[in-house]
Every structure is written in C-alpha cells, then in structure tokens.
Design a protein around this motif. Structure first.
Motif, PDB file in Angstrom:
ATOM      1  N   SER A 374       0.736  -0.853  -0.179  1.00 13.92           N
ATOM      2  CA  SER A 374      -0.110  -0.185  -0.250  1.00 13.92           C
ATOM      3  C   SER A 374       1.002   1.375   0.504  1.00 13.92           C
ATOM      4  CB  SER A 374      -0.734   0.010   0.996  1.00 13.92           C
ATOM      5  OG  SER A 374      -0.201   0.453   2.530  1.00 13.92           O
ATOM      6  N   GLU A 453      -2.210  -3.425   7.990  1.00 14.41           N
ATOM      7  CA  GLU A 453      -2.246  -2.767   7.168  1.00 14.41           C
ATOM      8  C   GLU A 453      -3.469  -4.727   6.647  1.00 14.41           C
ATOM      9  OE1 GLU A 453       0.821  -1.482   3.414  1.00 14.41           O
ATOM     10  OE2 GLU A 453       0.956  -3.730   4.407  1.00 14.41           O
ATOM     11  N   LEU A 464      -6.696   1.803   1.507  1.00 13.95           N
ATOM     12  CA  LEU A 464      -6.020   1.753   1.012  1.00 13.95           C
ATOM     13  C   LEU A 464      -5.504   1.506  -0.240  1.00 13.95           C
ATOM     14  CD1 LEU A 464      -4.683  -1.299   2.754  1.00 13.95           C
ATOM     15  CD2 LEU A 464      -4.117   0.648   3.853  1.00 13.95           C
TER      16      LEU A 464
END
Length: 484
Positions: A374, A453, A464
């Motif tokens: 990301s 994440e 993201l």
C-alpha cells in the motif's frame, strides 16, 4: 442569572480548550454498547500481533498467545499502555486531526482506542462510498457544467482523497504504537547524540512477544547480519561505535522491510502447514522411507524363506502374475540410497522449516512478497525513518559529497571512516546493545505494519491505495501487491 451565564461561559471555554477530550467523550458511553460486539469479533485490533486468523489478505496464521491476550482485552493492558505512552511518545508526531485524536485516546483513554479506530475507519469508508455515489449521480450533469467547474470539482476530490490518505497513515501509525505498548516496549525516540534509549529490561519482548517460534530463528540471523557478521558477546554490549546517520537509517529501513517480509512469509507458511501443503523436510523424508523399508522387509520375510536370503537376486518372478519384478533386496537397496540422499550426508546443518519454505519460492514470488502493498505503508515507513534519523535526502547529499570520488570498495570504506571522524557527515555514537535494540524494534515495526494493513484491507475495502509503480530496476521499498 449572572452566575448561570458565567457557568455556561466557563463550560463552553473548557470544551473549546479540550477539543480532543470532547471528541473522546461519546466513546465512553458507546463502548458499553459495543462490548458485546467485541466478544463476537475481535475487530481491527483484537487479533494477535503475530498474524491474522481470519483476514482474507493475511492468510490465516495461528495467533500467538503472548500478544493476543493483551490485544483481545484492551482494558487489561490499559494502565500499562497509558503509562508507557505518557512516558515515551512516538518520534513521529501526527499530521492530521485524526492522528491527534487517536494519539490523545491512546494516551489518556487506551481502553477506548479500538472503538476510536473503528469509528475513524468507518467514517473514511462512508466518505468513499458517498463520493462514489455522488460521482455516479453527477455523470449526467457533467455535460451541463463548463470545463472550469469540472476541473474545480476534480481538484476538490483530489484534495479530499489526499487528506483521507494522510489521515489513514496517522491511523496506521497509531495502531503500530498501540502494538508496541501492548508488548510493553516503548518506541525508540529521535536518535541524536548522545543516544539515550528508554529501558526495556528483557529484549525478548521484541522477539518472542512479536514473532512466531518459526520466525524467531530468522530474526536472530538478521540481527547477526545487521550487526556486522555476528552479535558481540555480552561483555562488549556497552562498547561504543560511531556510524553515519545514513548508514544507520539504511539498516533501520532494511530491518523494517525484513520484518514486513517475514510476517507475510510466516502467514503463508502457517496457512500452508495447516493445509498440509508444505514440502517435506529431510527428516520427514527419512522417516517416510524408513516406514516404507520396514513394510517392504516385513512383506519379504512373510513371502520368502529367511534361509535363502544369501541367494536373493535383484529381480524375482511373481508366482501369481508371472511377471518379473524387483526383489525385496533391490527395494531395500533403493530405499537405502534415497535415505542417504535425503539425509544430506556431509551437507552441514539442516535448514529451519521456515527458511526452507522461503528458499522454495521462485524469483517472482520472492520479489512480490518483499514489497509493501500500500502507498500508505510506504509513506509510514519513510516518515518514521525520517523522524528517527533526519532528512534522508540531506544525509544522502552529505554522503555523496564525502565519498563520491571513491574508485573501489576499499577506498569507499576508508573515505567513509575519514568523513565520519572529521564530522563531514552526521553520525551517531551508539553502543552495540543500543544498536541491537534499534534493529529488533525495526523488525517488529515492519511486522506490526503488515498486521495493521491486513486488517484494514480485510474489513474496509478500498481504503488502502496501491503503491506507485516503480521504474525498471527501482529499489524503493514499495511495489506491487501479492498475498500474505
């Protein structure tokens, strides 16, 4: 009447002077209503720091009891987290109101932090959905607008997306801070001479408290490599060394990337092991061949006469089918050869299961697993590294001016040592023990980044952003996607 007006005025002034406190107030009442939901689902921060049990992008790694207990029960670690955050704030200050708010909650109301994070993520998700609906409804009206209005609306949308991305970066960083608090280790402050690090006591908190048992061995190997070929004995832990800030920043960033890669690989390893898809180790091959040898020998002893063993040939005639087949002796010889090959005679120490699993990756899989998936993750690593060591571009410029004329590696090392001694490049005077602590924190930082994440991507689709595409031969930390 005057007293009532005065009381209202004071109350309003207090509310204005504590905006973050006023924002946190609704969560005190809301946390009771949400407590039953946390019992059903651990939520974003309720999973173990050593892996994602049910995250689609995480890969189903079994949880680690050392950190899952504290994560699943934020109130249990609330007091310790509160004291830890107040005593040693993170080196990177929040850059958005969302970051300031979450930092306030983490410091003063740590038991409400999980609810605050979920609320902020839900608001971001609602904003994205609202913008999509507004864009779909406005497609027919674009033809009626002039070109300047369209450009203005696009500019407004880009600004809002940039603000949301920066807020998400602060949120991810706050979650990483919380994970360090839960394992009982304050984050390293900005590194300046003289280097002073907060006491941790037992550094095993940054190893066993963060990584799985299979990953610990690889962490130790990375630590030995980062310290220059091996960790010094305990007697030399306080020995002082001087290293350029750029070198220290590069080691730190590389350790963050290693921790990120290790978490992704470990998740895939745990998932494949649970599904029985791991390649067999040498020990497993030897055990399987020994079982095969035992069964073959037992069948041969039942079908033939032990007294004729000396006359046994490599092939024999099957009385039932009339076909020529390998004899039991031949089968035993083949099994012995395979066992010798599998046992790796003279091949040195056997590899750990996780290292053997990593070495089974092809080049494409290894490259995709080593990249941050990301844009927010890439930015968090860059901002955190800059907060610790200073402006990386400025450090690179100093290094280029000091050693740019080196003709070979040996000359480069000599020029670098002279530049550090003369003060032409910024440097740090740090002990081996402190350097060990910094490297272990960097590895844990990368693992916590991947955990956060994974959970954001699993519960809030589309938040993201994909990382920027690298030019051919690019060496930046971010890159393409990939599972894990």
């Amino acid at each position: 009447m005057m007293m009532m007006m005065s009381g209202r005025t004071c109350g309003a002034a207090q509310a204005r002077s504590h905006p973050l406190k006023s924002r946190a107030a609704p969560f005190r009442a809301r946390s009771r209503a949400r407590s039953h939901r946390r019992r059903r689902s651990p939520g974003l921060l309720g999973a173990s720091s050593s892996g994602d049990n049910n995250s689609p992008s995480g890969g189903g790694e079994p949880s680690s009891s050392s950190s899952s207990d504290a994560s699943n029960n934020p109130a249990a670690g609330g007091d310790a987290s509160n004291k830890l955050a107040k005593r040693m704030p993170a080196p990177l200050a929040p850059a958005t109101p969302t970051g300031e708010y979450l930092s306030y909650v983490l410091t003063n109301e740590p038991h409400l932090f999980a609810d605050a994070v979920e609320s902020q993520l839900q608001q971001m998700q609602d904003q994205i959905n609202q913008d999509k609906r507004r864009g779909e409804d406005g497609e027919d009206e674009d033809e009626k607008k002039d070109e300047s209005s369209i450009v203005l609306y696009e500019r407004i949308g880009n600004v809002k997306a940039l603000e949301r991305r920066r807020a998400l970066e602060d949120l991810i960083y706050a979650c990483i801070r919380q994970q360090f608090n839960l394992v009982g280790v304050p984050m390293v402050p900005k590194l300046e001479n003289p280097v002073e690090l907060p006491g941790v006591g037992d550094l095993s908190k940054l190893v066993q408290g963060v990584h799985s048992a299979e990953a610990v061995e690889l962490v130790k190997e990375h630590l030995n490599t980062a310290l220059g070929g091996g960790a010094p004995p305990a007697a030399f832990a306080n020995a002082m060394i001087r290293i350029s800030k750029l070198q220290a920043a590069q080691v730190y960033a590389a350790s963050v990337m290693f921790g990120y890669f290790l978490r992704r690989v470990d998740k895939r390893f745990q998932l494949d092991r649970s599904l029985g898809m791991l390649p067999e180790s040498r020990e497993e091959v030897v055990a399987r061949l020994e079982r095969l040898f035992t069964v073959t020998d037992a069948r041969a002893s039942m079908d033939g006469d032990d007294g004729d063993e000396g006359l046994e040939t490599e092939f024999e005639l099957n009385n039932e089918t009339g076909e020529v087949q390998e004899s039991a002796r031949r089968k035993r010889d083949i099994a012995d050869e395979m066992m010798d090959m599998a046992s790796g005679v003279g091949d040195g120490a056997t590899l750990s299961p996780l290292r053997r699993y990593v070495e089974s990756f092809d080049e494409a899989t290894l490259a995709s697993t080593a990249r941050i998936v990301s844009a927010e993750g890439v930015s968090v690593v860059e901002r955190h590294t800059t907060a610790l060591f200073g402006d990386i571009a400025n450090l690179q410029m100093q290094m280029q001016e000091a050693v740019g004329d080196a003709q070979n590696p040996r000359e480069l090392v000599e020029m670098l040592e002279a530049a550090v001694a003369d003060g032409r490049v910024e440097s740090l005077a740090i002990t081996y023990g402190q350097q060990r602590r910094v490297v272990l924190e960097a590895v844990a930082f990368g693992s916590f980044l991947r955990d956060t994440e994974s959970r954001v991507d699993a519960d809030y689709t589309g938040l993201l952003s994909p990382p920027p595409q690298l030019p051919p031969g690019g060496m930046r930390g971010g890159g393409g996607g990939g599972g894990g």
